[in-house]
Enzyme design. Structure first.
Site, PDB file in Angstrom:
ATOM      1  N   GLU A   1     -15.568  28.646 -43.000  1.00  0.00           N
ATOM      2  CA  GLU A   1     -14.536  29.241 -43.842  1.00  0.00           C
ATOM      3  C   GLU A   1     -13.143  28.808 -43.381  1.00  0.00           C
ATOM      4  O   GLU A   1     -12.260  28.548 -44.199  1.00  0.00           O
ATOM      5  CB  GLU A   1     -14.627  30.777 -43.812  1.00  0.00           C
ATOM      6  CG  GLU A   1     -15.988  31.332 -44.148  1.00  0.00           C
ATOM      7  CD  GLU A   1     -16.903  31.493 -42.925  1.00  0.00           C
ATOM      8  OE1 GLU A   1     -17.932  32.175 -43.074  1.00  0.00           O
ATOM      9  OE2 GLU A   1     -16.598  30.959 -41.843  1.00  0.00           O
TER      10      GLU A   1
ATOM     11  N   CYS B   1     -15.083  36.449 -41.024  1.00  0.00           N
ATOM     12  CA  CYS B   1     -14.600  37.199 -39.874  1.00  0.00           C
ATOM     13  C   CYS B   1     -13.088  37.385 -40.050  1.00  0.00           C
ATOM     14  O   CYS B   1     -12.479  36.751 -40.923  1.00  0.00           O
ATOM     15  CB  CYS B   1     -14.917  36.460 -38.578  1.00  0.00           C
ATOM     16  SG  CYS B   1     -13.897  34.984 -38.289  1.00  0.00           S
TER      17      CYS B   1
ATOM     18  N   HIS C   1     -15.536  27.648 -37.613  1.00  0.00           N
ATOM     19  CA  HIS C   1     -16.248  28.353 -38.675  1.00  0.00           C
ATOM     20  C   HIS C   1     -16.031  27.588 -39.978  1.00  0.00           C
ATOM     21  O   HIS C   1     -14.925  27.076 -40.221  1.00  0.00           O
ATOM     22  CB  HIS C   1     -15.708  29.766 -38.844  1.00  0.00           C
ATOM     23  CG  HIS C   1     -15.852  30.630 -37.645  1.00  0.00           C
ATOM     24  ND1 HIS C   1     -15.586  31.978 -37.691  1.00  0.00           N
ATOM     25  CD2 HIS C   1     -16.228  30.369 -36.374  1.00  0.00           C
ATOM     26  CE1 HIS C   1     -15.797  32.509 -36.500  1.00  0.00           C
ATOM     27  NE2 HIS C   1     -16.181  31.549 -35.675  1.00  0.00           N
TER      28      HIS C   1
ATOM     29  N   CYS D   1     -11.112  34.015 -40.086  1.00  0.00           N
ATOM     30  CA  CYS D   1     -11.281  33.228 -41.306  1.00  0.00           C
ATOM     31  C   CYS D   1     -10.632  33.910 -42.502  1.00  0.00           C
ATOM     32  O   CYS D   1     -10.055  33.237 -43.367  1.00  0.00           O
ATOM     33  CB  CYS D   1     -12.758  32.980 -41.563  1.00  0.00           C
ATOM     34  SG  CYS D   1     -13.505  31.925 -40.302  1.00  0.00           S
TER      35      CYS D   1
END
Length: 160
Positions: free
Chosen positions: A52, A80, A50, A83
């Site tokens: 992030e 999420c 991800h 993250c």
């Protein structure tokens, strides 16, 4: 809004590459873009790719604790739980997002797309209490919605 617009551009790049519609930009206290990334889950086969999470990792390796604390992460979709935890552990500053995890879950439900995240749908506030957070931004959230519809999955981030 410039940084969030760039996040949406990165999210579009991710969708074009076959990934979920997520893009993020890390900005220093002086307004300088320090790093940016997009979702790379599908293209790498690594569900932790991800943007992030990658920006948190980059910040841990390249910024002092003070610089991390005054930096802002702009992102197309709310972090999420994975993250958000990385963000908190690294000590990054505020988060600004275009669309929320709740919006993404609602959109997926509307489209009949299964919610498949292996994580509980926790908000950033539940994972990193006290962190300054801003979002969603309605006009950009609609752009993210269109990208998510185009990708029809949205990746794990979309289920928060």
């Amino acid at each position: 809004m410039t940084y969030l617009r760039r996040c949406v551009e990165l999210a579009a790049e991710a969708v074009d590459a076959g990934d979920g519609p997520f893009g993020s930009v890390l900005v220093g206290a002086d307004g300088k873009v320090l790093a940016e990334d997009r979702n790379r889950e599908s293209t790498t086969g690594d569900p932790t790719m991800h943007p992030e999470f990658e920006l948190a990792r980059w910040a841990a390796n390249n910024l002092s604790a003070e610089e991390r604390g005054t930096a802002t992460v702009y992102t197309s979709g709310e972090h999420c739980p994975m993250c958000a935890a990385a963000h908190g552990w690294v000590g990054l500053g505020r988060i600004v997002y275009a669309s929320s995890s709740q919006q993404a879950r609602d959109w997926k439900t509307e489209w009949g797309v299964p919610l498949t995240s292996p994580l509980s749908p926790l908000s950033i506030r539940d994972v990193v209490p006290g962190l300054e957070i801003a979002g969603p931004v309605p006009e950009l959230a609609e752009q993210v919605r269109a990208l998510m519809l185009r990708s029809r999955t949205g990746g794990a981030d979309a289920t928060g």
